[in-house]
Design a protein around this motif. Structure first.
Motif, PDB file in Angstrom:
ATOM      1  N   LEU A  46       0.826  -1.207   0.000  1.00 32.23           N
ATOM      2  CA  LEU A  46       0.000   0.000   0.000  1.00 32.23           C
ATOM      3  C   LEU A  46       0.860   1.258   0.000  1.00 32.23           C
ATOM      4  CD1 LEU A  46      -2.702   1.472   0.239  1.00 32.23           C
ATOM      5  CD2 LEU A  46      -2.604   1.090   2.716  1.00 32.23           C
ATOM      6  N   VAL A  47       1.898   1.277   0.825  1.00 28.45           N
ATOM      7  CA  VAL A  47       2.777   2.446   0.888  1.00 28.45           C
ATOM      8  C   VAL A  47       3.450   2.694  -0.459  1.00 28.45           C
ATOM      9  CG1 VAL A  47       4.903   3.347   1.921  1.00 28.45           C
ATOM     10  CG2 VAL A  47       3.158   2.284   3.372  1.00 28.45           C
ATOM     11  N   LEU A  48       3.948   1.629  -1.106  1.00 30.89           N
ATOM     12  CA  LEU A  48       4.603   1.788  -2.403  1.00 30.89           C
ATOM     13  C   LEU A  48       3.629   2.286  -3.460  1.00 30.89           C
ATOM     14  CD1 LEU A  48       6.966   1.486  -4.342  1.00 30.89           C
ATOM     15  CD2 LEU A  48       6.396  -0.951  -4.587  1.00 30.89           C
ATOM     16  N   CYS A  49       2.416   1.717  -3.499  1.00 30.01           N
ATOM     17  CA  CYS A  49       1.425   2.135  -4.495  1.00 30.01           C
ATOM     18  C   CYS A  49       1.026   3.597  -4.286  1.00 30.01           C
ATOM     19  CB  CYS A  49       0.200   1.224  -4.412  1.00 30.01           C
ATOM     20  SG  CYS A  49      -1.044   1.533  -5.687  1.00 30.01           S
ATOM     21  N   PHE A  50       0.767   3.976  -3.032  1.00 28.75           N
ATOM     22  CA  PHE A  50       0.373   5.358  -2.735  1.00 28.75           C
ATOM     23  C   PHE A  50       1.494   6.332  -3.082  1.00 28.75           C
ATOM     24  CE2 PHE A  50       0.285   8.893   0.367  1.00 28.75           C
ATOM     25  CZ  PHE A  50      -0.902   9.493  -0.032  1.00 28.75           C
ATOM     26  N   TRP A  51       2.725   5.985  -2.721  1.00 24.72           N
ATOM     27  CA  TRP A  51       3.857   6.862  -3.021  1.00 24.72           C
ATOM     28  C   TRP A  51       4.051   7.015  -4.524  1.00 24.72           C
ATOM     29  CZ3 TRP A  51       8.385   5.818  -5.692  1.00 24.72           C
ATOM     30  CH2 TRP A  51       9.360   6.834  -5.661  1.00 24.72           C
ATOM     31  N   ALA A  52       3.999   5.903  -5.245  1.00 32.08           N
ATOM     32  CA  ALA A  52       4.239   5.949  -6.693  1.00 32.08           C
ATOM     33  C   ALA A  52       3.187   6.798  -7.399  1.00 32.08           C
ATOM     34  CB  ALA A  52       4.245   4.528  -7.259  1.00 32.08           C
TER      35      ALA A  52
ATOM     36  N   THR B 185       1.012   4.210 -12.583  1.00 25.05           N
ATOM     37  CA  THR B 185       2.441   4.334 -12.860  1.00 25.05           C
ATOM     38  C   THR B 185       3.071   2.944 -12.829  1.00 25.05           C
ATOM     39  OG1 THR B 185       2.953   4.625 -10.515  1.00 25.05           O
ATOM     40  CG2 THR B 185       2.510   6.621 -11.802  1.00 25.05           C
ATOM     41  N   PRO B 186       4.242   2.759 -13.430  1.00 26.16           N
ATOM     42  CA  PRO B 186       4.842   1.408 -13.438  1.00 26.16           C
ATOM     43  C   PRO B 186       4.995   0.789 -12.056  1.00 26.16           C
ATOM     44  CG  PRO B 186       5.976   2.829 -14.998  1.00 26.16           C
ATOM     45  CD  PRO B 186       5.016   3.696 -14.261  1.00 26.16           C
ATOM     46  N   LEU B 187       5.478   1.568 -11.075  1.00 29.44           N
ATOM     47  CA  LEU B 187       5.635   1.022  -9.723  1.00 29.44           C
ATOM     48  C   LEU B 187       4.285   0.871  -9.034  1.00 29.44           C
ATOM     49  CD1 LEU B 187       8.850   2.769  -8.342  1.00 29.44           C
ATOM     50  CD2 LEU B 187       8.597   0.531  -9.433  1.00 29.44           C
ATOM     51  N   GLY B 188       3.346   1.774  -9.329  1.00 30.32           N
ATOM     52  CA  GLY B 188       1.998   1.611  -8.794  1.00 30.32           C
ATOM     53  C   GLY B 188       1.349   0.343  -9.320  1.00 30.32           C
ATOM     54  N   GLY B 189       1.553   0.045 -10.613  1.00 29.13           N
ATOM     55  CA  GLY B 189       1.024  -1.181 -11.200  1.00 29.13           C
ATOM     56  C   GLY B 189       1.766  -2.424 -10.762  1.00 29.13           C
TER      57      GLY B 189
ATOM     58  N   LEU C  93      11.693  -7.113 -16.685  1.00 25.16           N
ATOM     59  CA  LEU C  93      11.404  -6.864 -18.100  1.00 25.16           C
ATOM     60  C   LEU C  93      10.109  -6.083 -18.308  1.00 25.16           C
ATOM     61  CD1 LEU C  93      12.337 -10.352 -19.596  1.00 25.16           C
ATOM     62  CD2 LEU C  93      13.650  -8.234 -19.752  1.00 25.16           C
ATOM     63  N   GLY C  94       9.248  -6.028 -17.288  1.00 20.92           N
ATOM     64  CA  GLY C  94       7.976  -5.339 -17.418  1.00 20.92           C
ATOM     65  C   GLY C  94       7.941  -4.018 -16.677  1.00 20.92           C
ATOM     66  N   PRO C  95       7.295  -3.953 -15.511  1.00 23.57           N
ATOM     67  CA  PRO C  95       7.099  -2.661 -14.839  1.00 23.57           C
ATOM     68  C   PRO C  95       8.380  -1.969 -14.379  1.00 23.57           C
ATOM     69  CG  PRO C  95       6.385  -4.494 -13.446  1.00 23.57           C
ATOM     70  CD  PRO C  95       6.629  -5.060 -14.802  1.00 23.57           C
ATOM     71  N   ILE C  96       9.385  -2.743 -13.957  1.00 25.54           N
ATOM     72  CA  ILE C  96      10.622  -2.103 -13.489  1.00 25.54           C
ATOM     73  C   ILE C  96      11.348  -1.428 -14.650  1.00 25.54           C
ATOM     74  CG2 ILE C  96      12.891  -2.526 -12.455  1.00 25.54           C
ATOM     75  CD1 ILE C  96      11.602  -4.732 -10.795  1.00 25.54           C
ATOM     76  N   ALA C  97      11.442  -2.118 -15.801  1.00 18.16           N
ATOM     77  CA  ALA C  97      12.075  -1.511 -16.975  1.00 18.16           C
ATOM     78  C   ALA C  97      11.289  -0.302 -17.453  1.00 18.16           C
ATOM     79  CB  ALA C  97      12.188  -2.545 -18.093  1.00 18.16           C
ATOM     80  N   GLU C  98       9.968  -0.363 -17.384  1.00 17.44           N
ATOM     81  CA  GLU C  98       9.139   0.778 -17.791  1.00 17.44           C
ATOM     82  C   GLU C  98       9.392   1.973 -16.877  1.00 17.44           C
ATOM     83  OE1 GLU C  98       4.419   1.847 -18.613  1.00 17.44           O
ATOM     84  OE2 GLU C  98       4.989  -0.071 -17.699  1.00 17.44           O
ATOM     85  N   HIS C  99       9.518   1.717 -15.578  1.00 21.58           N
ATOM     86  CA  HIS C  99       9.795   2.799 -14.636  1.00 21.58           C
ATOM     87  C   HIS C  99      11.148   3.458 -14.924  1.00 21.58           C
ATOM     88  CE1 HIS C  99      10.071   5.014 -10.867  1.00 21.58           C
ATOM     89  NE2 HIS C  99      11.232   4.417 -10.616  1.00 21.58           N
ATOM     90  N   LEU C 100      12.163   2.647 -15.159  1.00 18.43           N
ATOM     91  CA  LEU C 100      13.491   3.192 -15.449  1.00 18.43           C
ATOM     92  C   LEU C 100      13.495   3.979 -16.751  1.00 18.43           C
ATOM     93  CD1 LEU C 100      15.702   0.133 -14.405  1.00 18.43           C
ATOM     94  CD2 LEU C 100      15.264   2.237 -13.113  1.00 18.43           C
ATOM     95  N   THR C 101      12.684   3.542 -17.713  1.00 17.14           N
ATOM     96  CA  THR C 101      12.588   4.262 -18.988  1.00 17.14           C
ATOM     97  C   THR C 101      11.974   5.652 -18.789  1.00 17.14           C
ATOM     98  OG1 THR C 101      12.330   2.182 -20.186  1.00 17.14           O
ATOM     99  CG2 THR C 101      11.638   4.193 -21.316  1.00 17.14           C
ATOM    100  N   LEU C 102      10.922   5.724 -17.948  1.00 20.05           N
ATOM    101  CA  LEU C 102      10.303   7.019 -17.681  1.00 20.05           C
ATOM    102  C   LEU C 102      11.284   7.966 -16.984  1.00 20.05           C
ATOM    103  CD1 LEU C 102       6.700   6.047 -16.488  1.00 20.05           C
ATOM    104  CD2 LEU C 102       7.407   6.900 -18.721  1.00 20.05           C
TER     105      LEU C 102
END
Length: 582
Positions: free
Chosen positions: A317-323, A378-382, A571-580
């Motif tokens: 929850l904390v990670l999703c809210f922060w992201a 967001t990628p980390l939220g997802g 390969l999915g959400p983490i790479a997308e976050h780094l790309t943003l």
């Protein structure tokens, strides 16, 4: 932030009495409502020809569960195919095509409620009531019945009696699901959720165009979809639309509805296994220590599992809210104000806090309903809902989270036993080769289904052509779909074009095996432990009723998740976050 803290605090106040009530029903103790419900139950037993005093071992319990589910699958498939009849069909909906009918009945019978259709134009009112709402009741009752039988096996009150599947299913339906649904449904109607049989309304908008407003028995579906941790929705936009979820109060009603029973299952587990002194793990150094209020409320064994689940939930929850609060870094670099956070796909009446809480809750308690579009997170939220479905132990729905967490508890005591050179013990029973083989098999099935079918979809044109957002997010869309199907969650990254023959068949297969293979193996583990004698605890026994054991559980769960899912998440959400960020 304070909204979320207040919501969770009220939840803790509500879950304890509901857990006590579920415990008394599961252990067939007296409740205040017995004079009414006993009469109703006896009438159902007589009508269905059920002998309530017949006991079942784990094999018989599993067979009867699967048989009744199979019959209901066949009947509801037929209804979907012929729903075009002019019976409760004011909007003249046509019959559903074969592959979508197959996917839908498997989805709702397995308590997944993955929808490859929009309810307002894909189902008649007849199907909404006799297929969707009906299966929301019976699939939830089947899951909770299996959970109660599993707890009975672990409690070890008998060598062969896991209870009676039909009795458990009837008692859960009549004493919990129906009365709670009536109360919750009336509260939703009070907040403005429709409950009628009128046809859709066509109105003129201020812009001068036409708009169709859906009508129907919405409130009846809304409450049981949350209470039974079913998911799905009367409308395609689910609880993000004001028709299903019009106010902040209705949002809280739906939140508490999906959180109460999974949490209550943990309390029921703690109290039932604590009835045996062999599982109550008294400190051998000080035998006179009295249990605290928390231990009395949750049961000592239940307290450690509830704490571990709570830690996992809170971190997500904390990670999703922060992201979501950080907004989109790309838009920030363009000079656009991101003070409100990432509001794409969210309702203004809920905002970031209630959207993040709903997102984390619906995938932790495996409900699958949504009040915002997860594809726009967001990628980390997802990453949070995706990870929690992969873990499938963060409370879970219909008792699934408890049953899966017990498997991780068995795995944890096995690992700790190897580290200190002792035979692993859990709940006063020795954990030996048979239990460990079944535990390993049950834990492996979940990532096997997710990763193998994700690879199949990525490796074929049938799977790739459904992707609406190519690149890293496209992989996340496919990964989310099969994670949701395997965890019997039902939510989705709705940018995926999934109403095709390939997706209907593959997700149907995944939902079926993700549900029934796990239940059978878990009942087999409980059946194996039932036959073992209790052993005396000693000062060298691993204490499984402490906060330290809860942290051990959390670490084992995260380590297993990292070993199995980290590469594909990179390969999915983490790479997308780094790309943003770049």
């Amino acid at each position: 932030m304070w909204q979320m803290i207040a919501t969770l605090f009220i939840y803790l106040l509500l879950v304890i009495p509901v857990g006590n009530y579920l415990y008394r029903i599961a252990s067939q103790k007296k409740t205040f409502a017995d004079p009414v419900f006993d009469y109703v139950d006896r009438w159902i037993y007589k009508l269905a020809g059920i002998s309530p005093h017949t006991s079942m071992n784990w094999k018989s319990y599993a067979v009867n569960l699967i048989k009744t589910n199979a019959v209901m699958i066949l009947l509801t498939y037929l209804i979907l195919r012929i729903q075009g009849m002019a019976i409760f069909n004011p909007n003249q909906i046509e019959g559903m095509e074969p592959s979508l009918s197959f996917n839908t009945v498997i989805s709702f019978m397995t308590n997944t409620n993955l929808q490859h259709y929009a309810g307002e134009n894909g189902l008649s009112y007849l199907s909404q009531m006799t297929v969707i709402i009906f299966m929301m009741f019976v699939s939830a009752a089947s899951g909770y019945a299996a959970c109660i039988a599993f707890i009975r096996g672990l409690a070890g009150h008998s060598k062969d009696n896991m209870g009676n599947y039909y009795v458990d299913m009837v008692r859960i339906t009549t004493r919990i699901l129906i009365p709670f649904s009536i109360l919750g449904g009336l509260l939703l109607v009070w907040q403005g959720v429709p409950q009628n049989f009128s046809g859709n309304l066509i109105v003129d908008t201020l812009e001068g165009s036409k708009q169709v407003i859906a009508m129907g028995p919405v409130a009846a579906l809304e409450i049981i979809k949350h209470l039974g941790t079913n998911g799905g929705g009367f409308l395609g936009a689910n609880s993000a639309t004001p028709i299903e979820n019009p106010t902040l109060i209705s949002n809280l009603i739906e939140l508490y509805s999906m959180m109460l029973l999974p949490g209550a299952c943990v309390i029921t587990f703690g109290k039932m296994v604590s009835e045996n002194k062999s599982t109550n793990q008294i400190n051998p150094i000080n035998q006179t220590v009295k249990p605290s209020f928390i231990h009395r409320a949750f049961g000592k064994q239940g307290f450690s599992l509830f704490t571990a689940m709570g830690i996992l939930f809170t971190l997500g929850l904390v990670l999703c809210f922060w992201a979501e609060s950080q907004g989109n870094p790309v838009l920030a670099r363009l000079g656009l104000d991101q003070a409100m956070g990432n509001m794409e796909g969210k309702e203004l009446r809920f905002g970031i806090a209630q959207s993040a809480l709903f997102t984390t809750t619906t995938t932790s308690f495996t409900t699958g309903t949504v009040n915002n579009m997860h594809d726009t997170l967001t990628p980390l939220g997802g990453l949070v809902p995706l990870l929690h479905m992969m873990l499938n132990v963060v409370f879970g729905g219909k008792g699934v989270g408890l049953m899966n967490m017990v498997l991780y508890a068995i795995l944890s005591v096995f690992i700790c036993g190897l580290m200190i050179g002792r035979t692993p013990e859990y709940l006063g029973k020795k954990i030996e080769g048979r239990e460990m083989k079944l535990t390993a098999l049950c834990i492996i099935i979940h990532p096997l289904l997710i990763l193998s079918f994700t690879a199949l979809a990525i490796g074929t044109n049938w799977g790739r052509e459904a992707i609406s957002n190519p690149g890293y997010h496209g992989l996340s869309q496919i990964l989310y779909e099969f994670s949701s199907a395997t965890a019997n969650n039902g939510s989705g990254f709705e940018g995926l074009g999934d109403n095709t023959l390939f997706w209907n068949l593959t997700t149907g297969i995944v939902m079926f095996f993700g549900r029934y293979l796990s239940i059978i193996i878990q009942l087999a583990i409980a059946g194996s432990l039932m036959h073992k004698p209790f052993i005396n605890q000693s000062s060298g026994s691993l204490q499984t009723t402490t906060i330290s054991f809860a942290f051990i559980l959390v670490m084992v769960v995260y380590i297993f998740a990292a070993l199995t899912f980290l590469p594909v998440l990179v390969l999915g959400p983490i790479a997308e976050h780094l790309t943003l960020l770049s």
